[in-house]
Scaffold this active site. Structure first.
Site, PDB file in Angstrom:
ATOM      1  CG  ASP A  97       4.368  -7.270   5.763  1.00  0.00           C
ATOM      2  OD1 ASP A  97       3.470  -7.855   5.117  1.00  0.00           O
ATOM      3  OD2 ASP A  97       5.514  -7.741   5.877  1.00  0.00           O
ATOM      4  CB  SER A  98       1.995  -4.261   2.261  1.00  0.00           C
ATOM      5  OG  SER A  98       3.070  -5.062   1.833  1.00  0.00           O
TER       6      SER A  98
END
Lengths: 228, 228
Positions: free
Chosen positions: B10-11
Site C-alpha cells: 500500500d502507501s
C-alpha cells in the site's frame, strides 16, 4: 504492463538512488505508472560503456520484457579525465568519445526503434574541491580532471545529440547557473529528465496509473473500479 | 540478467522512493546487482490487493522477463481502519485479511515456485497524531484507525507467515522499540528487508555485480575484464 525508463551511465547514474538522488526522485515521480531501471556503472567511460551496452542495457534491462520507453545515457565525466594525470586510465580522447556515444545511441535505436534516447552531458567539475580531495594517487598535486575539460566533453555530447536528432540535457551548463551548484544534489538532473520525458510525450499526464487510484474509486462500490 | 525484487504493498510501499524512503535505500544498496521494482498502491487493502495481484505483480512485474527473486508484501494498515469511522471503506475484517494474505502468497508461489516472499506487517499508528490530523471527514473527532487495531492485524500477518512458512518483518513491533519512531522515516524497514533478503541467500555478497567494478579492473588492461 508499465513502461520502463532505463538510466544508463557512470557514477552519476549508479548513485542516483542515494540520499536525495535524481533516480529515486524519478522512481517516486512515476511510482504508479512507470518503472525506473538502474544501469549505472561507476568509473566507466564511453569506451567501456560501448563495449557493454548490449549486455547491460539491451539484454540486461530486457530483464524487462517490453522495450523500454526511454533510456537516459550519461557518460563523459570519466572520459574527460586528463591524460597523464592520476585518472589517465579512464581518459578517452574527444573524437573517440563522440564515436562511442554515437555507437551507443545507434545500438539503442537498432534494438528499440521507438525508444526515446536522452543524452545527459557530464556535470561540471568543482576545480577547487578536486584539487583539495585528490583521487587515487596525486601525480604532483595536479587535478586529474578539470571543469574546462568536462565542458569540452559536454559540448561534444550536445553536438552528437544534435547530429543524431536526440534530446540532450546539458547539465554542465545548467548546473553552473545555480548558485551553490558545487554542493547541490543533482536535483536539477531530476527536473531536467522529467522535462525531457514530458517533451517526449512521456510525462506523468500521458502515462496512466496501471490500476485505479484510491481517490478515484467509487466509495459505494470500490471493487467495480477493477473491472477491466 | 539481474534478479529483481518486487515491492508490493500500500502507501508504505508506494512512497518508498520518497525522501529517505526504504525502497530508494534498497535500490541504492543493490544498485549494481538487482532491480527493485515498485508495485505500491496507496489506500489499497488486501481485498483489492488480492483482486489485482495477478495483474499488478504477476503479469505486471513480468514487464520483468525472468521470475523475480523476491517479493515483499506489505498490506494491513488500511484493512485495520475501524468500521463505522471515516475510513470504513478501507476496512477489511480480520478473518478476511488473513484469507486475502494467504491468497496473495499462494498466487505468488504458484506463479514463481522459487520466489522468496517476505511479508511485512502494517506499521504502528501514532494515535495522538491520528486524532490531531483527521483523515477524510472526521465522524465526530474519532480516529479512523488506532495502534491497537493495527497491532491485531500485525499479529495476524505474523501468524499467516508462520502458517505458510514465509519470512515476516513485524514492523509494528520493531518500530515501537525505537524511541521517536513516530517521526522516523521507515529506515528500519530498509534494514529489516535487507536482513530478510540476506537470510534468504539474496544478500549483496550473494549477488554478483553484472559487470566488473571499476576498482576490480586491471589498470594495465581494463578492457580485458569484459571478456565473457
Amino acid at each position: 504492463m508499465r513502461p520502463s525508463i532505463v538510466l544508463f551511465g557512470d557514477s552519476i547514474t549508479e548513485e542516483a538512488f542515494g540520499e536525495g538522488g535524481w533516480g529515486a526522485h524519478l522512481a517516486n515521480h512515476y511510482s504508479r505508472s512507470a518503472d525506473v531501471v538502474l544501469r549505472g556503472y561507476s568509473g566507466y567511460n564511453t569506451r567501456w560503456a560501448a563495449m557493454v551496452a548490449a549486455r547491460a542495457v539491451v539484454a540486461g534491462a530486457a530483464g524487462v520484457a517490453a522495450p523500454p520507453a526511454a533510456v537516459t545515457v550519461c557518460f563523459g565525466a570519466n572520459d574527460a579525465s586528463l591524460p597523464g594525470r592520476a585518472s589517465a586510465l579512464q581518459h578517452v580522447p574527444l573524437p573517440e568519445y563522440r564515436d562511442n556515444l554515437r555507437a551507443i545511441c545507434a545500438l539503442l535505436a537498432a534494438a528499440w526503434p521507438s525508444v526515446v534516447v536522452i543524452l545527459i552531458t557530464p556535470p561540471p567539475v568543482h576545480d577547487a574541491a578536486r584539487v583539495r580531495y585528490q583521487y587515487g594517487g596525486d601525480c604532483a598535486g595536479l587535478p586529474e580532471r578539470t571543469n574546462e575539460s568536462a565542458g569540452a566533453y559536454a559540448r561534444a555530447c550536445v553536438e552528437v545529440a544534435a547530429e543524431c536528432g536526440l534530446r540532450v540535457i546539458d547539465i554542465w551548463s545548467k548546473m553552473q547557473r545555480f548558485p551553490g551548484w558545487e554542493s547541490s544534489f543533482l536535483r536539477v538532473v531530476f527536473e531536467e529528465v522529467v522535462f525531457a520525458l514530458k517533451d517526449a510525450s512521456l510525462g506523468l499526464e500521458a502515462l496512466p496509473a496501471d490500476l485505479p487510484l484510491f481517490c478515484d474509486m467509487d466509495p459505494n462500490n470500490p471493487v467495480k473500479s477493477f473491472d477491466e
